[in-house]
Scaffold this active site. Structure first.
Site, mmCIF file in Angstrom:
data_model
loop_
_atom_site.group_PDB
_atom_site.id
_atom_site.type_symbol
_atom_site.label_atom_id
_atom_site.label_comp_id
_atom_site.label_asym_id
_atom_site.label_seq_id
_atom_site.Cartn_x
_atom_site.Cartn_y
_atom_site.Cartn_z
ATOM 1 N N LYS A 71 -34.235 18.496 -80.029
ATOM 2 C CA LYS A 71 -34.992 17.330 -80.463
ATOM 3 C C LYS A 71 -35.424 17.464 -81.921
ATOM 4 O O LYS A 71 -35.381 16.508 -82.695
ATOM 5 C CB LYS A 71 -36.223 17.160 -79.565
ATOM 6 C CG LYS A 71 -37.095 15.965 -79.903
ATOM 7 C CD LYS A 71 -38.321 15.924 -78.999
ATOM 8 C CE LYS A 71 -39.214 14.740 -79.334
ATOM 9 N NZ LYS A 71 -40.473 14.754 -78.556
ATOM 10 N N GLN A 72 -35.871 18.645 -82.294
ATOM 11 C CA GLN A 72 -36.361 18.889 -83.659
ATOM 12 C C GLN A 72 -36.218 20.362 -83.983
ATOM 13 O O GLN A 72 -35.888 21.165 -83.116
ATOM 14 C CB GLN A 72 -37.819 18.477 -83.768
ATOM 15 C CG GLN A 72 -38.781 19.340 -82.955
ATOM 16 C CD GLN A 72 -40.177 18.765 -82.878
ATOM 17 O OE1 GLN A 72 -40.431 17.878 -82.085
ATOM 18 N NE2 GLN A 72 -41.083 19.272 -83.690
ATOM 19 N N GLU B 178 -38.656 20.049 -77.507
ATOM 20 C CA GLU B 178 -39.189 19.600 -76.220
ATOM 21 C C GLU B 178 -38.094 19.128 -75.262
ATOM 22 O O GLU B 178 -38.398 18.685 -74.153
ATOM 23 C CB GLU B 178 -40.214 18.491 -76.447
ATOM 24 C CG GLU B 178 -41.452 18.988 -77.160
ATOM 25 C CD GLU B 178 -42.403 17.875 -77.549
ATOM 26 O OE1 GLU B 178 -43.616 18.144 -77.636
ATOM 27 O OE2 GLU B 178 -41.933 16.734 -77.782
ATOM 28 N N TRP C 117 -50.514 19.396 -83.298
ATOM 29 C CA TRP C 117 -50.237 20.479 -84.234
ATOM 30 C C TRP C 117 -49.544 19.984 -85.493
ATOM 31 O O TRP C 117 -49.410 20.719 -86.472
ATOM 32 C CB TRP C 117 -49.392 21.572 -83.573
ATOM 33 C CG TRP C 117 -47.984 21.162 -83.254
ATOM 34 C CD1 TRP C 117 -47.584 20.273 -82.299
ATOM 35 C CD2 TRP C 117 -46.778 21.634 -83.874
ATOM 36 N NE1 TRP C 117 -46.209 20.156 -82.283
ATOM 37 C CE2 TRP C 117 -45.685 20.976 -83.230
ATOM 38 C CE3 TRP C 117 -46.506 22.533 -84.885
ATOM 39 C CZ2 TRP C 117 -44.361 21.196 -83.581
ATOM 40 C CZ3 TRP C 117 -45.177 22.758 -85.237
ATOM 41 C CH2 TRP C 117 -44.123 22.098 -84.593
ATOM 42 N N ASP C 118 -49.130 18.708 -85.490
ATOM 43 C CA ASP C 118 -48.505 18.111 -86.667
ATOM 44 C C ASP C 118 -49.366 18.293 -87.914
ATOM 45 O O ASP C 118 -48.849 18.477 -89.022
ATOM 46 C CB ASP C 118 -48.301 16.609 -86.462
ATOM 47 C CG ASP C 118 -47.556 16.254 -85.190
ATOM 48 O OD1 ASP C 118 -47.448 17.107 -84.292
ATOM 49 O OD2 ASP C 118 -47.099 15.109 -85.079
#
Length: 752
Positions: A591-592, A486, A357-358
């Protein structure tokens, strides 16, 4: 953080070869041209630790995944990129002994990736049999002729007596993947041909049991040299041309190796494959090596003319943005709608070389501004062409509609981790967001109301079936998911996922009002179904804490021990290399960007107070151990006028690989996240937005810079944006007059 290359605005340069950094060097000097690419490994023998890797766009293998814990709905295979037949390999013998600088004494080492010209060069002086020789290597994969790999080796005798030289030039199918099961190899040789100065090898991927295609490749190597051709050799797995001669003191010998690479992706039969290889080889033979290099430089010059970002007063920042743009364009330039942008591109095997999906989240905004809109149309077409696979993925989970894969080559989910395959369903929303983003930026509604509408309806039907209704709260919910963070799995009501589902249902309903009656009938989309989507969207549960003024990442997030990252011992970071997975999952660490990813998508829809409170709450808990994380935080920090934090996060995303921030670059570069440095400058520092069809800017200049300048395409216009200490200047270079907003004031632009 580890820096092994010198600072240079246009080059990646080092004069050291440390064995422990060899893989890191190989990753960072990778080259590619969308059609193929390779790590910066040595062509000649190197007996030390190395990761040799050559990869071909769209060539992959479905590896088996069925294990003891396999459950219904799991993907049948794990798709992965495979190491291609090695057409770069040479063996250089001086006085009968092979050059191997893992063993030989050497000096004057230099390794240079020239990003301006798309050329990788390397040189050193090696001692053999009491004599010294200077070896020089040049190589590139052509952007002028996509099937061409060109290399030139020069050997100079620095001693006072003659020497014997022999160069064996291979095409070698005896290659392996580092992630292969049980030392499995993936190529069967079908044919070999050799002549004095050229050779070819045809190979096919081994059979698979999943009905996915086998790929056939042919490599044809032609040589130009002042050495004498000797008897060529063949074996079960390779062909080799042999050249030798005597090298007088002070003299040089040269060998050019030009390889044409063709695959069954473009040619249906082996006869057509061989015919194409021969014709393309004859085409390149008409040019000298110098002319081929000139074509390469000219091709890259055109790319830089459109895309270059000039930064004044900070060479580290300048090198970072150019490195990222260079590697990104080496991976994808929109020439083939069958291809996409793998997170590692052509630089390593990790992530399987597949599509994530990046692309839609991070790459589409960049390509919209730096390339013709046809490039983004190709990326959208890639997903439309795989819509049947998305329906298959949803059916595997017992759900209606279309579930786009987290990881894919062909539209079928091929990731073998349950928390990704089953639960990270937020990726579906980003596929829809890319259609919206394309429409918003270009003003072109054609795709959204035609092929794109098929995609939107499939996604909306998935969300409508994936939700469940809570009678207790009288709201719709989504349980059992993994959000962008994640470091949490199997959570309930991830705010970002629920928000995107709500938005997708509303956006598809909005577009439905603009499509033809024939299209609605074709998709059997009724007023009753549209009304149901409206009900779900209106009653979607979005966790929020009024006291803190934040959107809650998921139902139980606030029950965690919310200790900020700054209070962790530094020797425990990065967490993913020091903590057990169980400990990570129970922690509050992100994580992000998760909640902040949703705010980034729709940044103009949130109040300054909402953005401020959510940023101040979540950023201190974020470890940025995803390469995708820093850019989003940089953009939001800039939006909130947190200029120091915006620059800190820009520096991290711009030099993530160059400085090996996450201690994992030796596996390959983080290609899709390289878009983040451009996004941080353009959407962050320059404040570029498209609101109600109007282009807006609100630039600031980081105090670490003296100025910056970039260009963008927008609706048939070409604009130049120049930000200095004296202020901001925006010029219209091409196209019809355009009214924009600069720092909130409307400005009319015309071509001077």
């Amino acid at each position: 953080m580890k820096r092994i290359f010198e600072i240079d605005p246009w080059k990646i340069v080092t004069h050291e070869l440390k064995p422990e950094d060899k893989r890191l060097q190989e990753s960072m000097t990778s080259i590619g041209n969308e059609y193929m690419g390779m790590r910066g490994m040595f062509e000649e023998n190197y007996s030390g630790d190395t990761h040799k890797g050559i990869y071909l766009g769209g060539v992959w293998y479905p590896d088996k995944t069925r294990v003891g814990w396999w459950k219904n709905g799991y993907p049948e295979y794990f798709g992965k990129v495979i190491n291609a037949v090695d057409f770069t390999k040479v063996d250089i013998k001086l006085n009968g002994s092979s050059v191997d600088i893992a063993q030989d004494a050497f000096s004057d080492y230099e390794l240079v990736l020239d990003m301006q010209k798309g050329l990788l060069t390397r040189s050193y002086i090696v001692e053999k049999d009491g004599q010294k020789f200077r070896l020089n290597f040049e190589r590139f994969v052509s952007v002028a002729q996509k099937e061409l790999y060109a290399a030139k080796i020069t050997v100079e005798n620095l001693s006072d007596r003659p020497a014997n030289i022999e160069i064996r030039s291979y095409i070698d199918a005896d290659v392996f993947n580092e992630d292969a099961n049980y030392d499995e190899k993936f190529w069967n040789v079908l044919a070999e041909n050799v002549a004095e100065d050229h050779s070819s090898l045809t190979a096919q991927t081994i059979p698979n049991n999943f009905g996915t295609p086998q790929f056939t490749v042919e490599m044809l190597a032609a040589h130009v040299t002042d050495l004498e051709a000797k008897q060529a050799e063949t074996s079960e797995k390779h062909v080799a041309n042999v050249f030798s001669g005597e090298l007088a003191p002070g003299k040089t010998a040269e060998l050019e190796k030009r390889v044409i690479v063709v695959t069954s992706r473009d040619y249906e039969t082996r006869e057509a494959l061989s015919k194409a290889a021969k014709e393309l080889s004859e085409k390149q033979a008409a040019f000298s090596f110098a002319e081929l290099k000139e074509q390469q430089a000219a091709g890259w010059a055109k790319r830089w003319e459109k895309a270059d970002v000039e930064i004044k007063g900070n060479a580290e920042s300048q090198q970072g943005i150019r490195f990222n743009l260079y590697q990104l364009f080496s991976t994808y330039y929109g020439d083939d709608a069958r291809l996409n942008i793998g997170p590692k591109g052509f630089t390593g095997e990790k992530y399987g070389g597949a599509t994530y999906w990046d692309t839609e989240a991070f790459a589409v905004p960049l390509y919209l501004a730096l390339a013709d809109k046809s490039v983004t149309q190709n990326l959208l077409k890639y997903r439309f062409d795989q819509l049947a696979g998305a329906y298959h993925n949803a059916q595997q989970q017992g759900l209606k509609g279309a579930l786009y894969p987290m990881v894919t080559f062909n539209g079928i989910e091929c990731h073998n981790e349950w928390e990704i395959t089953f639960e990270e369903i937020h990726r579906n929303g980003t596929i829809a967001y890319a259609i919206y983003n394309y429409t918003r930026y270009t003003g072109d509604k054609e795709y959204a109301t035609h092929d794109g509408f098929d995609v939107l309806v499939g996604i909306a039907r998935f969300w409508a079936d994936r939700v469940h209704y809570s009678k207790r709260k009288e709201q719709y919910m989504i349980h059992g998911v993994t959000g962008p963070n994640e470091y949490e799995n199997n959570i309930n009501n991830n705010w970002y996922t629920n928000m995107l589902a709500k938005w997708c249902l509303n956006y598809t309903r909005e577009v439905a009002g603009e499509v033809s009656a024939e299209k609605l009938a074709e998709l059997d989309l009724t007023p009753a179904e549209l009304a149901k989507w409206e009900e779900i969207a209106d009653k979607m549960y979005l966790p929020e804490d009024q006291e803190l003024g934040i959107f809650v990442q998921h139902d139980t997030f606030l029950d965690k021990d919310l200790t900020p990252v700054k209070d962790l011992p530094q020797d425990q970071l990065p967490l993913n290399q020091n903590w057990s997975w169980d400990k990570i999952l129970r922690s509050p660490y992100i994580k992000q960007a998760d909640v902040l990813q949703g705010i980034y998508y729709f940044v103009e829809d949130f109040t300054p107070e909402q953005k401020e409170k959510n940023f101040e709450f979540y950023e201190p808990l974020t470890v940025h151990e995803s390469s995708l994380s820093p850019s989003i935080h940089s953009i939001l920090a800039a939006d909130l006028h947190k200029e120091d934090k915006a620059f800190e996060m820009y520096s991290r995303t711009a030099r993530l690989d160059l400085d090996n921030y996450n201690n994992d670059t030796e596996d390959g570069l983080h290609i899709t996240s390289m878009t983040g440095s451009w996004l941080a400058i353009v959407q962050g520092f320059a404040g570029m937005r498209v609101i109600d069809g109007q282009l807006e800017f609100a630039p600031f200049l980081p105090k670490e810079w003296e100025g910056y300048k970039f260009r963008i395409n927008f609706r048939g216009r070409l604009l130049s944006i120049d930000v200095t200490k004296a202020g901001s200047t925006i010029k219209l270079l091409k196209g019809e007059p355009l009214t924009i907003k600069l720092n909130g004031k409307e400005t009319e632009l015309t071509v001077a």
